[in-house]
Design a protein around this motif. Structure first.
Motif, PDB file in Angstrom:
ATOM      1  N   GLY A 212       0.755  -1.194   0.022  1.00  0.00           N
ATOM      2  CA  GLY A 212      -0.192   0.104  -0.036  1.00  0.00           C
ATOM      3  C   GLY A 212       0.796   1.105  -0.028  1.00  0.00           C
ATOM      4  O   GLY A 212       2.042   1.326   0.221  1.00  0.00           O
ATOM      5  N   ASN A 246      -6.025   2.521  -0.969  1.00  0.00           N
ATOM      6  CA  ASN A 246      -5.353   1.491   0.132  1.00  0.00           C
ATOM      7  C   ASN A 246      -6.293   0.349   0.447  1.00  0.00           C
ATOM      8  O   ASN A 246      -5.895  -0.797   0.360  1.00  0.00           O
ATOM      9  CB  ASN A 246      -4.687   2.309   1.294  1.00  0.00           C
ATOM     10  CG  ASN A 246      -3.207   2.852   0.910  1.00  0.00           C
ATOM     11  OD1 ASN A 246      -2.682   2.282  -0.035  1.00  0.00           O
ATOM     12  ND2 ASN A 246      -2.992   3.624   1.620  1.00  0.00           N
ATOM     13  N   GLU A 250      -6.096  -3.545  -0.426  1.00  0.00           N
ATOM     14  CA  GLU A 250      -6.086  -4.488   0.565  1.00  0.00           C
ATOM     15  C   GLU A 250      -7.250  -5.585   0.218  1.00  0.00           C
ATOM     16  O   GLU A 250      -7.100  -6.962   0.300  1.00  0.00           O
ATOM     17  CB  GLU A 250      -6.232  -4.062   1.882  1.00  0.00           C
ATOM     18  CG  GLU A 250      -6.247  -5.099   2.722  1.00  0.00           C
ATOM     19  CD  GLU A 250      -6.793  -4.225   4.444  1.00  0.00           C
ATOM     20  OE1 GLU A 250      -6.347  -4.987   5.336  1.00  0.00           O
ATOM     21  OE2 GLU A 250      -7.025  -3.127   4.259  1.00  0.00           O
ATOM     22  N   ALA A 253      -5.987  -7.705  -2.819  1.00  0.00           N
ATOM     23  CA  ALA A 253      -4.853  -8.647  -2.431  1.00  0.00           C
ATOM     24  C   ALA A 253      -5.595  -9.861  -1.698  1.00  0.00           C
ATOM     25  O   ALA A 253      -5.190 -10.962  -1.840  1.00  0.00           O
ATOM     26  CB  ALA A 253      -3.951  -8.086  -1.254  1.00  0.00           C
ATOM     27  N   TYR A 260      -1.440  -8.261   2.054  1.00  0.00           N
ATOM     28  CA  TYR A 260      -1.470  -7.016   1.768  1.00  0.00           C
ATOM     29  C   TYR A 260      -0.410  -6.235   3.180  1.00  0.00           C
ATOM     30  O   TYR A 260      -0.499  -6.780   3.947  1.00  0.00           O
ATOM     31  CB  TYR A 260      -2.589  -6.245   2.050  1.00  0.00           C
ATOM     32  CG  TYR A 260      -2.954  -4.683   2.158  1.00  0.00           C
ATOM     33  CD1 TYR A 260      -2.730  -3.994   1.009  1.00  0.00           C
ATOM     34  CD2 TYR A 260      -2.776  -3.992   3.387  1.00  0.00           C
ATOM     35  CE1 TYR A 260      -2.662  -2.612   0.914  1.00  0.00           C
ATOM     36  CE2 TYR A 260      -2.913  -2.575   3.288  1.00  0.00           C
ATOM     37  CZ  TYR A 260      -2.514  -1.844   2.085  1.00  0.00           C
ATOM     38  OH  TYR A 260      -2.530  -0.600   2.139  1.00  0.00           O
TER      39      TYR A 260
END
Length: 315
Positions: A212, A246, A250, A253, A260
């Motif tokens: 991130g 972000n 996440e 991911a 993440y």
């Protein structure tokens, strides 16, 4: 010294050398039912991403093409060093200006063409880090535009002798209640999912880490002054957009089985408005070697620390 003793010592030295070479590219996991430690390869390592990964203007700039602006002190290089990887087990193909599309297609820069980043990922790859998405939503352009609007807004504010709490940039990105940036972030989800699945297909045995973005702006409506001349309301707006980006990284991911890496929490208080000696992100006019509104060497070290922490936590 007897011939037998010399032979024994030579054998021990050879065994030690082989063990040292093996440790350089493995870690140990105790998931075997028998309780025996099973060696887990951590290399080869492929680093993918945009300028927050490549480290533009941070000494020493290296790699080809020059237009990708990679530093040999960016977080991938420090992660590779932290894992004791040999040069042949580490490929950094991150590139300034990269979008998700550049993972599968060649990227033209002012100084050369970067091949598709996923060309660095193969069945032998055991570690992948990916830091991307900011250019897909036009975040750098947003900051440039918001700074210009913030500067003009503050001049007008001083002329009126009144306190400013407005957000002219947010208003410019919003039409009839629809936020154009939020739409771009939503459109990024499908692309990210496809890219992460492609990585998994190319490197089925690799551990994949989505990195991130660190904190670019301070908490609250702090006045950054000349470092980052934004209207107070736009500081909150831009911070919210980074948070949404972000969260999207996440979510994608996790949904594809990747890990993440949160660099935001560790970088709180080290944003572009922080003191020169402590900030991770440089302001509009950098005082540390780095591109404007990008991580400096301190920021890259901090990001590397978080990536290594995540890797070791999942070994």
């Amino acid at each position: 010294m007897t011939t037998q003793l010399r032979s024994t010592l030579a054998g021990l030295l050879l065994a030690a050398a082989v063990l040292a070479a093996t440790v350089a590219v493995t870690r140990h996991d105790t998931t075997d039912p028998s309780g025996v430690a099973v060696p887990v390869r951590v290399g080869p390592y492929a680093a993918l991403g945009d300028s927050y990964t490549s480290g533009p203007r941070i000494p020493v700039q290296t790699g080809r093409p020059e237009g990708c602006a990679r530093s040999d002190h960016n977080y991938p290089a420090q992660v590779a060093a932290g894992l004791d990887l040999k040069p042949g087990d580490f490929r950094d193909v991150s590139c300034s200006g990269a979008t998700v599309d550049d993972l599968t297609g060649a990227q033209s820069t002012k100084k050369g063409t970067n091949p598709s980043q996923l060309s660095a990922v193969s069945r032998s790859t055991r570690l992948v880090t990916l830091g991307i998405g900011g250019n897909d939503i036009g975040f750098s352009d947003m900051i440039t535009r918001c700074v210009a609007m913030g500067t003009a807004y503050k001049v007008l504010d001083r002329a009126k002798d009144m306190s400013s709490h407005g957000s002219p940039c947010r208003e410019s990105y919003t039409d009839n209640g629809v936020d154009a940036t939020e739409q771009r972030i939503a459109g990024l989800e499908t692309k990210l999912t496809s890219a992460l699945r492609d990585i998994r297909r190319r490197a089925p045995e690799a551990r994949v880490y989505v990195v991130g973005y660190p904190a670019i702006l301070p908490a609250g409506d702090a006045n950054c002054g000349r470092r980052l001349p934004l209207a107070p309301g736009d500081i909150a707006y831009l911070r919210a957009k980074e948070d949404q980006l972000n969260k999207t990284l996440e979510e994608q991911a996790v949904s594809t089985g990747a890990t993440y890496v949160d660099t935001y929490e560790a970088s709180r208080g080290h944003d572009a408005c922080a003191a020169e000696s402590t900030r991770w992100i440089e302001p509009v006019v950098p005082s540390n070697p780095a591109a404007a509104v990008h991580p400096n060497a301190r920021g890259q070290r901090g990001m590397a620390k978080e990536v290594l922490r995540a890797i070791r936590a999942t070994e």
